[in-house]
Scaffold this motif. Structure first.
Motif, PDB file in Angstrom:
ATOM      1  N   UNK A  16      14.318  -4.666   6.688  1.00  0.00           N
ATOM      2  CA  UNK A  16      13.244  -3.821   7.195  1.00  0.00           C
ATOM      3  C   UNK A  16      13.195  -2.469   6.517  1.00  0.00           C
ATOM      4  N   UNK A  17      12.318  -1.618   7.043  1.00  0.00           N
ATOM      5  CA  UNK A  17      12.086  -0.300   6.452  1.00  0.00           C
ATOM      6  C   UNK A  17      12.046   0.765   7.536  1.00  0.00           C
ATOM      7  N   UNK A  18      12.377   1.963   7.137  1.00  0.00           N
ATOM      8  CA  UNK A  18      12.216   3.162   7.957  1.00  0.00           C
ATOM      9  C   UNK A  18      11.829   4.307   7.031  1.00  0.00           C
ATOM     10  N   UNK A  19      11.146   5.278   7.587  1.00  0.00           N
ATOM     11  CA  UNK A  19      10.862   6.501   6.833  1.00  0.00           C
ATOM     12  C   UNK A  19      11.441   7.684   7.593  1.00  0.00           C
ATOM     13  N   UNK A  20      12.341   8.365   6.938  1.00  0.00           N
ATOM     14  CA  UNK A  20      12.947   9.553   7.519  1.00  0.00           C
ATOM     15  C   UNK A  20      12.207  10.789   7.038  1.00  0.00           C
ATOM     16  N   UNK A  67      16.825   1.739  -6.145  1.00  0.00           N
ATOM     17  CA  UNK A  67      15.905   0.604  -6.132  1.00  0.00           C
ATOM     18  C   UNK A  67      15.427   0.213  -4.753  1.00  0.00           C
ATOM     19  N   UNK A  68      16.043   0.756  -3.715  1.00  0.00           N
ATOM     20  CA  UNK A  68      15.629   0.434  -2.339  1.00  0.00           C
ATOM     21  C   UNK A  68      15.075   1.652  -1.608  1.00  0.00           C
ATOM     22  N   UNK A  84      13.256   4.255   3.349  1.00  0.00           N
ATOM     23  CA  UNK A  84      14.346   3.290   3.289  1.00  0.00           C
ATOM     24  C   UNK A  84      13.760   1.885   3.339  1.00  0.00           C
ATOM     25  N   UNK A  85      13.905   1.145   2.277  1.00  0.00           N
ATOM     26  CA  UNK A  85      13.379  -0.214   2.207  1.00  0.00           C
ATOM     27  C   UNK A  85      14.516  -1.214   2.032  1.00  0.00           C
ATOM     28  N   UNK A  86      14.205  -2.453   2.368  1.00  0.00           N
ATOM     29  CA  UNK A  86      15.187  -3.538   2.209  1.00  0.00           C
ATOM     30  C   UNK A  86      16.542  -3.121   2.797  1.00  0.00           C
ATOM     31  N   UNK A  87      16.490  -2.674   4.021  1.00  0.00           N
ATOM     32  CA  UNK A  87      17.694  -2.147   4.660  1.00  0.00           C
ATOM     33  C   UNK A  87      18.757  -3.214   4.832  1.00  0.00           C
TER      34      UNK A  87
END
Length: 117
Positions: A16-20, A67-68, A84-87
């Motif tokens: 999953x993804x998050x944006x901080x 890369x992530x 934050x991608x491909x956690x």
């Protein structure tokens, strides 16, 4: 005075993804490099990303997140974002932003990221 306030953490599933977000005040973010660090339980705090001043115009990432994760800046809102991608479960940590102004380090309070299914 210089202040940094992080937000955007939470629970995410692997992949999953998050944006901080890191909202800055008390200084001009365009003129300073801003770093993101993280600290997992029982481990040392590590720097994972940096966005330079606008004039220097670069960003860099630690190998575990290269890369992530991406980093960006919204000058109109004095905010630096860490996408934050491909956690992965090993990304679980408290994430902090930091700036050095006049040789002093300023940290935010941190935002918790938990990656778990």
């Amino acid at each position: 005075q210089v202040q940094l306030v992080e937000s955007g953490g939470g629970l995410a599933q692997p992949g999953g993804s998050l944006r901080l977000s890191c909202v800055a005040s008390g200084f001009i973010p365009a003129l300073y490099a801003i770093d993101w660090y993280r600290q997992a339980s029982g481990q040392e705090r590590e720097r994972i990303a940096r966005i330079s001043s606008v004039g220097a115009n670069y960003s860099e990432f630690a190998d575990p997140v290269k890369g992530r994760f991406t980093i960006s800046r919204d000058l109109a809102h004095n905010t630096v974002y860490l996408q934050l991608n491909n956690l992965k479960p090993e990304d679980t940590a408290v994430y902090y932003c930091k700036v050095q102004v006049d040789l002093l380090d300023y940290w935010g309070q941190g935002t918790q990221v938990i990656v778990s299914s």
